[in-house]
Design a protein around this motif. Structure first.
Motif, short mmCIF file in Angstrom:
data_model
loop_
_atom_site.label_atom_id
_atom_site.label_comp_id
_atom_site.label_asym_id
_atom_site.label_seq_id
_atom_site.Cartn_x
_atom_site.Cartn_y
_atom_site.Cartn_z
N PRO A 214 43.57 34.78 34.32
CA PRO A 214 42.23 34.17 33.59
C PRO A 214 42.52 33.51 32.07
CG PRO A 214 41.58 36.61 34.45
CD PRO A 214 43.27 36.49 34.51
N ALA A 215 41.88 32.77 31.82
CA ALA A 215 42.31 31.87 30.57
C ALA A 215 42.03 33.00 29.35
CB ALA A 215 41.38 30.70 30.44
N ASP A 216 40.87 33.70 29.51
CA ASP A 216 40.64 34.75 28.58
C ASP A 216 41.54 36.00 28.54
OD1 ASP A 216 39.70 36.00 30.70
OD2 ASP A 216 37.34 35.83 29.91
N ASP A 217 42.56 35.85 29.36
CA ASP A 217 43.35 37.07 29.28
C ASP A 217 44.70 36.78 30.01
OD1 ASP A 217 44.38 39.97 29.07
OD2 ASP A 217 43.20 40.67 30.86
N PRO A 218 45.30 36.09 29.27
CA PRO A 218 46.48 35.37 29.80
C PRO A 218 47.88 36.35 30.21
CG PRO A 218 46.31 34.56 27.58
CD PRO A 218 45.06 35.22 28.03
N GLN A 219 47.69 37.37 29.32
CA GLN A 219 48.77 38.46 29.26
C GLN A 219 48.36 39.69 30.27
OE1 GLN A 219 51.70 37.35 28.10
NE2 GLN A 219 50.75 35.61 26.93
N GLY A 220 47.38 39.77 30.84
CA GLY A 220 46.73 40.68 31.45
C GLY A 220 47.15 40.55 33.02
N PRO A 221 46.44 41.65 33.81
CA PRO A 221 46.86 41.75 35.05
C PRO A 221 46.53 40.51 35.99
CG PRO A 221 45.38 43.39 34.56
CD PRO A 221 45.56 42.84 33.25
N LEU A 222 47.01 40.29 36.89
CA LEU A 222 46.52 39.10 38.02
C LEU A 222 45.39 39.41 38.62
CD1 LEU A 222 49.83 38.10 39.75
CD2 LEU A 222 48.62 36.75 38.00
N VAL A 223 44.58 38.35 38.74
CA VAL A 223 43.30 38.14 39.41
C VAL A 223 43.14 37.40 40.60
CG1 VAL A 223 41.01 37.41 38.87
CG2 VAL A 223 42.23 38.85 37.06
N ALA B 111 39.88 20.53 49.89
CA ALA B 111 38.47 21.04 50.47
C ALA B 111 37.63 21.27 49.18
CB ALA B 111 38.62 22.20 51.17
N LYS B 112 38.27 21.37 47.94
CA LYS B 112 37.24 21.80 47.06
C LYS B 112 37.70 20.82 45.57
CE LYS B 112 38.48 26.14 46.58
NZ LYS B 112 39.58 26.28 47.27
N THR B 113 36.42 20.75 44.82
CA THR B 113 36.52 19.86 43.69
C THR B 113 36.57 20.74 42.51
OG1 THR B 113 36.03 17.95 44.53
CG2 THR B 113 36.05 17.81 42.33
N VAL B 114 37.28 20.87 41.63
CA VAL B 114 37.00 21.69 40.26
C VAL B 114 36.42 21.15 39.09
CG1 VAL B 114 38.10 23.44 38.75
CG2 VAL B 114 38.56 23.62 41.42
N TYR B 115 35.29 21.43 38.46
CA TYR B 115 34.87 20.89 37.32
C TYR B 115 34.74 21.73 36.06
CZ TYR B 115 32.64 17.51 40.82
OH TYR B 115 32.44 16.80 41.56
N ALA B 116 34.84 21.10 34.91
CA ALA B 116 34.90 21.92 33.78
C ALA B 116 33.22 22.28 33.61
CB ALA B 116 35.46 20.91 32.59
N THR B 117 33.07 23.16 32.59
CA THR B 117 31.75 23.46 32.10
C THR B 117 31.78 23.54 30.63
OG1 THR B 117 32.04 25.91 31.83
CG2 THR B 117 31.49 25.00 33.98
N ASP B 118 30.55 23.72 29.81
CA ASP B 118 30.72 23.62 28.44
C ASP B 118 31.41 25.17 27.98
OD1 ASP B 118 28.72 25.30 29.30
OD2 ASP B 118 26.92 24.49 28.11
N ASP B 119 31.68 25.87 28.89
CA ASP B 119 32.58 27.03 28.26
C ASP B 119 33.86 26.84 28.79
OD1 ASP B 119 33.59 29.71 28.34
OD2 ASP B 119 31.84 30.68 29.10
N ALA B 120 34.84 26.99 27.92
CA ALA B 120 36.46 26.89 28.26
C ALA B 120 36.80 27.66 29.18
CB ALA B 120 37.05 26.58 27.07
N GLN B 121 36.24 28.89 29.42
CA GLN B 121 36.65 30.04 30.23
C GLN B 121 36.11 30.00 31.63
OE1 GLN B 121 38.79 31.88 28.62
NE2 GLN B 121 38.05 31.74 26.46
N ARG B 122 35.21 29.04 31.84
CA ARG B 122 34.46 28.93 33.20
C ARG B 122 34.53 27.70 33.59
NH1 ARG B 122 34.43 33.61 32.44
NH2 ARG B 122 32.79 35.11 32.37
#
Ligand code: TMP
Ligand code: ASP
Length: 240
Positions: free
Chosen positions: A183-192, A12-23
């Motif tokens: 999140p890619a910017d916090d791979p070891q942190g708590p789940l989101v 039902a959804k398509t995911v696109y990259a952006t110029d920010d690797a974290q978004r």
């Protein structure tokens, strides 16, 4: 922020990259699917409706202190989210017996549960999302004990936030499915909380009449799918 290449096309959804690797950009299409992709259709306006309902729910959850991947509503069909590494399991909480639980245990749909019931499912269309337990998840390496605890705690917390919100709009929150990641910017942190919360992934019944306002209208050929999704939006105060 610039939209770049398509990364992944779901049901039902398509995911696109952006110029920010974290978004990433999540694009809500009009496609609707059920029974693990066996039943497919297009429903005009579904993408916009779900994008807006999801943004509203994610905002309410964030305000209540639930960590989510949602960043911003970008336009009618797109939202900006954090890039995430997803855990391959689905978390379901049920307040009322329905769907696969009613079928599995031979219990009438609509039977109220004395307390919410939590279930894990393996995310696999090919295997029809089989029910699984914490041992399967831990021993087979799909998630760690800490992640299992976090998924259960957040999924129950979401119930505590959303059940009264829907009740205030005359809607019973029967059950729902959530997915989590790091999140890619916090791979070891708590789940989101990731993915979405829309009428595609939960059951919503009119509190007075029991009328179905969710994807069961599509699964069971009840008609008026989008009209009922829009009715949910109208009642909770989401502008469409
Ligand atoms: P179920 O009754 O089919 O097990 O589903 C329980 C709830 O979770 C229902 O609101 C639909 C949702 N769900 C999904 O959206 N996708 C899934 O893959 C699964 C297993 C459940
Ligand atoms: N298993 C869910 C359903 O039957 C989700 C899906 O297959 O799209 O609707």
């Amino acid at each position: 922020m610039e939209k770049r290449q398509e990364l992944y096309k779901g049901k039902a959804k398509t995911v696109y990259a952006t110029d920010d690797a974290q978004r990433l950009i999540m694009h809500y299409r009009d496609d609707v699917s059920a029974f693990d992709g066996a039943k497919l259709a297009k429903l005009e306006g579904k993408g916009e409706t779900n994008n807006r309902i999801n943004a509203w729910v994610m905002g309410k959850l964030a305000a209540a202190g639930v960590p989510t991947h949602f960043v911003a509503l970008l336009n009618e069909r797109e939202s900006l989210v954090k890039a995430m590494k997803m855990v391959p399991v689905e978390c379901v909480v049920r307040n009322v017996c329905a769907g696969s639980m009613a079928k599995r245990y031979g219990i009438a749909e609509g039977t109220k549960l004395a307390e919410p019931i939590f279930e894990f499912f393996l995310k696999s269309d090919a295997l029809h999302d089989p029910l699984c337990n914490e041992d399967h998840i831990r021993v087979l390496g799909w998630a760690t004990p800490r992640e299992i605890d976090e998924m259960k705690a957040i999924t129950h917390r979401v119930n505590a936030v959303l059940k009264p919100l829907f009740a205030g709009a005359g809607i019973d929150l029967v059950d729902y499915k959530l997915e989590f990641g790091h999140p890619a910017d916090d791979p070891q942190g708590p789940l989101v909380l990731g993915d979405e919360f829309t009428p595609d992934g939960c059951r919503l019944w009119d509190a007075t009449t029991g009328e179905k306002l969710d994807k069961d209208r599509f699964r069971r050929d009840l008609g008026g799918v989008i009209e009922h999704y829009r009715e949910v939006a109208r009642r909770i105060g989401v502008p469409l």
